[in-house]
Scaffold this active site. Structure first.
Site, PDB file in Angstrom:
ATOM      1  N   ARG A 267       7.811   1.723 -12.741  1.00 39.84           N
ATOM      2  CA  ARG A 267       8.992   2.505 -13.090  1.00 39.84           C
ATOM      3  C   ARG A 267       9.059   2.737 -14.605  1.00 39.84           C
ATOM      4  O   ARG A 267       9.337   3.847 -15.069  1.00 39.84           O
ATOM      5  CB  ARG A 267      10.254   1.777 -12.607  1.00 39.84           C
ATOM      6  CG  ARG A 267      10.462   1.837 -11.098  1.00 39.84           C
ATOM      7  CD  ARG A 267      11.440   0.765 -10.615  1.00 39.84           C
ATOM      8  NE  ARG A 267      11.822   0.939  -9.220  1.00 39.84           N
ATOM      9  CZ  ARG A 267      11.058   0.596  -8.178  1.00 39.84           C
ATOM     10  NH1 ARG A 267       9.871   0.064  -8.385  1.00 39.84           N
ATOM     11  NH2 ARG A 267      11.488   0.783  -6.937  1.00 39.84           N
TER      12      ARG A 267
ATOM     13  N   GLY B 294       0.223   2.498  -3.177  1.00 43.61           N
ATOM     14  CA  GLY B 294       1.259   3.286  -2.516  1.00 43.61           C
ATOM     15  C   GLY B 294       2.396   3.669  -3.444  1.00 43.61           C
ATOM     16  O   GLY B 294       2.922   4.788  -3.369  1.00 43.61           O
TER      17      GLY B 294
ATOM     18  N   SER C 234      11.475   3.921   3.035  1.00 46.05           N
ATOM     19  CA  SER C 234      11.038   3.107   1.902  1.00 46.05           C
ATOM     20  C   SER C 234      11.770   3.530   0.638  1.00 46.05           C
ATOM     21  O   SER C 234      11.923   4.717   0.356  1.00 46.05           O
ATOM     22  CB  SER C 234       9.533   3.267   1.698  1.00 46.05           C
ATOM     23  OG  SER C 234       9.135   2.728   0.456  1.00 46.05           O
ATOM     24  N   SER C 235      12.219   2.547  -0.126  1.00 52.54           N
ATOM     25  CA  SER C 235      12.940   2.840  -1.360  1.00 52.54           C
ATOM     26  C   SER C 235      12.070   3.577  -2.370  1.00 52.54           C
ATOM     27  O   SER C 235      12.579   4.192  -3.308  1.00 52.54           O
ATOM     28  CB  SER C 235      13.446   1.543  -1.986  1.00 52.54           C
ATOM     29  OG  SER C 235      12.362   0.712  -2.342  1.00 52.54           O
ATOM     30  N   GLN C 236      10.740   3.524  -2.214  1.00 53.24           N
ATOM     31  CA  GLN C 236       9.858   4.215  -3.153  1.00 53.24           C
ATOM     32  C   GLN C 236      10.058   5.724  -3.126  1.00 53.24           C
ATOM     33  O   GLN C 236       9.934   6.387  -4.152  1.00 53.24           O
ATOM     34  CB  GLN C 236       8.405   3.861  -2.863  1.00 53.24           C
ATOM     35  CG  GLN C 236       8.067   2.407  -3.163  1.00 53.24           C
ATOM     36  CD  GLN C 236       6.654   2.049  -2.762  1.00 53.24           C
ATOM     37  OE1 GLN C 236       5.859   2.895  -2.366  1.00 53.24           O
ATOM     38  NE2 GLN C 236       6.341   0.761  -2.844  1.00 53.24           N
TER      39      GLN C 236
ATOM     40  N   SER D   6      16.723  -1.613   1.550  1.00 50.56           N
ATOM     41  CA  SER D   6      16.051  -1.819   0.254  1.00 50.56           C
ATOM     42  C   SER D   6      16.946  -1.468  -0.931  1.00 50.56           C
ATOM     43  O   SER D   6      16.482  -0.917  -1.931  1.00 50.56           O
ATOM     44  CB  SER D   6      14.758  -0.998   0.186  1.00 50.56           C
ATOM     45  OG  SER D   6      13.836  -1.423   1.151  1.00 50.56           O
TER      46      SER D   6
ATOM     47  N   ASP E 257       8.717  -7.499   1.191  1.00 44.39           N
ATOM     48  CA  ASP E 257       7.421  -7.939   0.665  1.00 44.39           C
ATOM     49  C   ASP E 257       7.216  -9.445   0.727  1.00 44.39           C
ATOM     50  O   ASP E 257       6.096  -9.919   0.534  1.00 44.39           O
ATOM     51  CB  ASP E 257       7.236  -7.463  -0.780  1.00 44.39           C
ATOM     52  CG  ASP E 257       6.841  -6.002  -0.863  1.00 44.39           C
ATOM     53  OD1 ASP E 257       6.425  -5.443   0.164  1.00 44.39           O
ATOM     54  OD2 ASP E 257       6.964  -5.407  -1.949  1.00 44.39           O
TER      55      ASP E 257
ATOM     56  N   LYS F 155       2.610  -0.087   5.107  1.00 45.99           N
ATOM     57  CA  LYS F 155       2.151  -0.635   3.831  1.00 45.99           C
ATOM     58  C   LYS F 155       0.621  -0.523   3.752  1.00 45.99           C
ATOM     59  O   LYS F 155       0.011   0.286   4.443  1.00 45.99           O
ATOM     60  CB  LYS F 155       2.611  -2.089   3.695  1.00 45.99           C
ATOM     61  CG  LYS F 155       4.126  -2.249   3.613  1.00 45.99           C
ATOM     62  CD  LYS F 155       4.658  -1.844   2.257  1.00 45.99           C
ATOM     63  CE  LYS F 155       6.130  -2.167   2.119  1.00 45.99           C
ATOM     64  NZ  LYS F 155       6.646  -1.848   0.765  1.00 45.99           N
TER      65      LYS F 155
ATOM     66  N   ARG G 220      -1.288  -8.961  -0.326  1.00 43.59           N
ATOM     67  CA  ARG G 220      -0.312  -9.953   0.118  1.00 43.59           C
ATOM     68  C   ARG G 220      -0.813 -10.782   1.307  1.00 43.59           C
ATOM     69  O   ARG G 220      -0.372 -11.917   1.494  1.00 43.59           O
ATOM     70  CB  ARG G 220       1.023  -9.286   0.448  1.00 43.59           C
ATOM     71  CG  ARG G 220       1.612  -8.549  -0.751  1.00 43.59           C
ATOM     72  CD  ARG G 220       3.104  -8.443  -0.723  1.00 43.59           C
ATOM     73  NE  ARG G 220       3.572  -7.570  -1.789  1.00 43.59           N
ATOM     74  CZ  ARG G 220       3.656  -7.924  -3.069  1.00 43.59           C
ATOM     75  NH1 ARG G 220       3.306  -9.142  -3.434  1.00 43.59           N
ATOM     76  NH2 ARG G 220       4.065  -7.057  -3.982  1.00 43.59           N
TER      77      ARG G 220
END
EC number: 2.5.1.19
Length: 410
Positions: free
Chosen positions: A28, A70, A145-147, A173, A292, A319, A366
């Site tokens: 960000r 991603g 997704s918050s993205q 999210s 996550d 993901k 992860r």
């Protein structure tokens, strides 16, 4: 690279670990710096994802390959679409071409952008010809997704008329959305989040500003798991963290109290102490705001023989891999009685813990890191262990510093 992890002779651990900056905050901050060059960044993540993001932001024409990143795919889609004069094809790994971007592309098109799919409708690669975006109002489903949401919010202050974004339905999210808005506030971009409507006002210039990236809470989760599996009296100091974190995964401090891990905050670090053992046989968590850490929690519970029911996991299927199916397969190989749906995971209490199982990582950092703490209970192999560089390149080195036996397998 295949690694073999085995149980250390001493499960009483005391150590200090310094963790790199948050991947989420770093990406960000990098985008905001690209929009407003007066911004400087401290404690930037050394992850592959941050490096790919930084490289992409320096490109104006040609192909940008973000590999498995991603976040970079979503954020760069918004960035390139809003930059007049850019002409790029945004692509990535085979898995990335299977991860949907249609919701974001449609929203950007409604704002006036010029984006076309190069192969399959709704999926990368995409061709983006940057334009000046003048429309102010747009909507998105609230449970995505918050993205996608952050991609629009990050470019919002640079748009001539700012942005008014309506989220339709129940919002998930929220912490990641608030992280984005918090960073916008730090650079002086006026914003509000009331009900289901987010407004960001236009801002042409930013005074010289330093954004200091907090260390990554997702990375901290693996040390919480290690302590939960250690002997009482173990402690790990992690730098650099703050109590009022922008990161949703900071909920770890509360969740891992259930596993006997206490968190103490100072100005620059957190001190984790194993002060007791878990008390419950089955645990339930809604992780809609912190998906996550689901893999870490599931692996911790399995290592302790504790059952759990995890909900709010609907974003895990898109993901780096389908994380729910990956957990089902890999924990199952180790002896777990586990079931998953498209948004939940249920693990039954069990004392079974097989030895020397080879864990597949599915190009997912992860998966490798969530299973590694189980070495405190049994020996295991981690396939394609180098995948951790996506978010935490120093992970295996830090585990060796904790005296865990980590060696390259034949």
């Amino acid at each position: 690279m295949k690694l073999h992890l085995s149980t250390p002779p001493n499960r009483l651990i005391k150590a200090d670990i310094e963790i790199t900056g948050s991947k989420s905050e770093s990406n960000r901050s990098l985008l905001l710096r690209a929009l407003y060059p007066n911004i400087s960044i401290k404690n930037l993540s050394n992850s592959d994802d941050a490096k790919v993001m930084e490289m992409g932001l320096q490109t104006r024409k040609g192909t940008v390959d973000i590999h498995h990143a991603g976040t970079a795919m979503r954020f760069l889609t918004g960035y390139f679409a809003s930059q007049a004069g850019t002409d790029v094809t945004l692509t990535g790994s085979q898995r990335m071409t299977e991860r949907p971007v249609k919701v974001l592309v449609e929203a950007l098109r409604r704002l006036g952008s010029d984006i076309e799919y190069e192969k399959n409708e709704g999926y990368p690669p995409i061709r983006i010809k940057g334009k000046k975006l003048n429309e102010r109002r747009v909507s998105l489903p609230a449970d995505i997704s918050s993205q996608y949401i952050s991609s629009l919010l990050l470019i919002a202050p640079s748009l001539e008329n700012g942005l008014e974004l309506e989220l339709v339905g129940k919002i998930t999210s929220v912490p990641y959305i608030k992280m984005t808005l918090g960073l916008l506030s730090e650079i002086g971009a006026v914003n509000s989040f009331k009900g289901n409507v987010i407004k960001v006002e236009p801002k042409t210039m930013v005074r010289p500003t330093v954004l200091t990236v907090e260390s990554d809470w997702s990375s901290a989760s693996y040390f919480y798991s290690i302590l939960a599996l250690c002997e009482i009296g173990s402690e790990i100091k992690l730098s650099a963290y703050k109590k009022n974190s922008l990161q949703g995964d900071s909920v770890l401090a509360d969740i891992y109290e259930d596993f006997g891990v206490q968190t103490s905050f100072s100005d620059t670090h957190i001190l984790l102490k194993k002060i007791g053992n878990h008390q419950q046989k089955e645990l339930q968590y809604d992780l809609a705001n912190a998906p996550d850490i689901a893999q870490t929690i599931a692996a911790t519970c399995f290592g302790l023989g504790v059952g759990c029911h995890l909900t709010g996991l609907h974003t895990l299927k898109i993901k780096e891999t389908d994380r729910l199916e990956a957990l089902h397969t890999e924990l199952g190989k180790m002896g777990a009685n586990i079931s998953v749906t498209d948004k939940t995971l249920t693990l039954m209490p069990s004392s079974t813990l097989k030895k020397d199982v080879a864990i597949d990582t599915y190009n997912d950092h992860r998966m490798a890191m969530a299973f590694a703490p189980l070495a405190l209970k049994t020996s295991l192999y981690i396939n394609d262990a180098e995948v951790v560089s996506k978010s935490y390149p120093d992970f295996w080195k830090d585990l060796q510093f904790l005296q865990l036996a980590v060696r390259e397998a034949e």
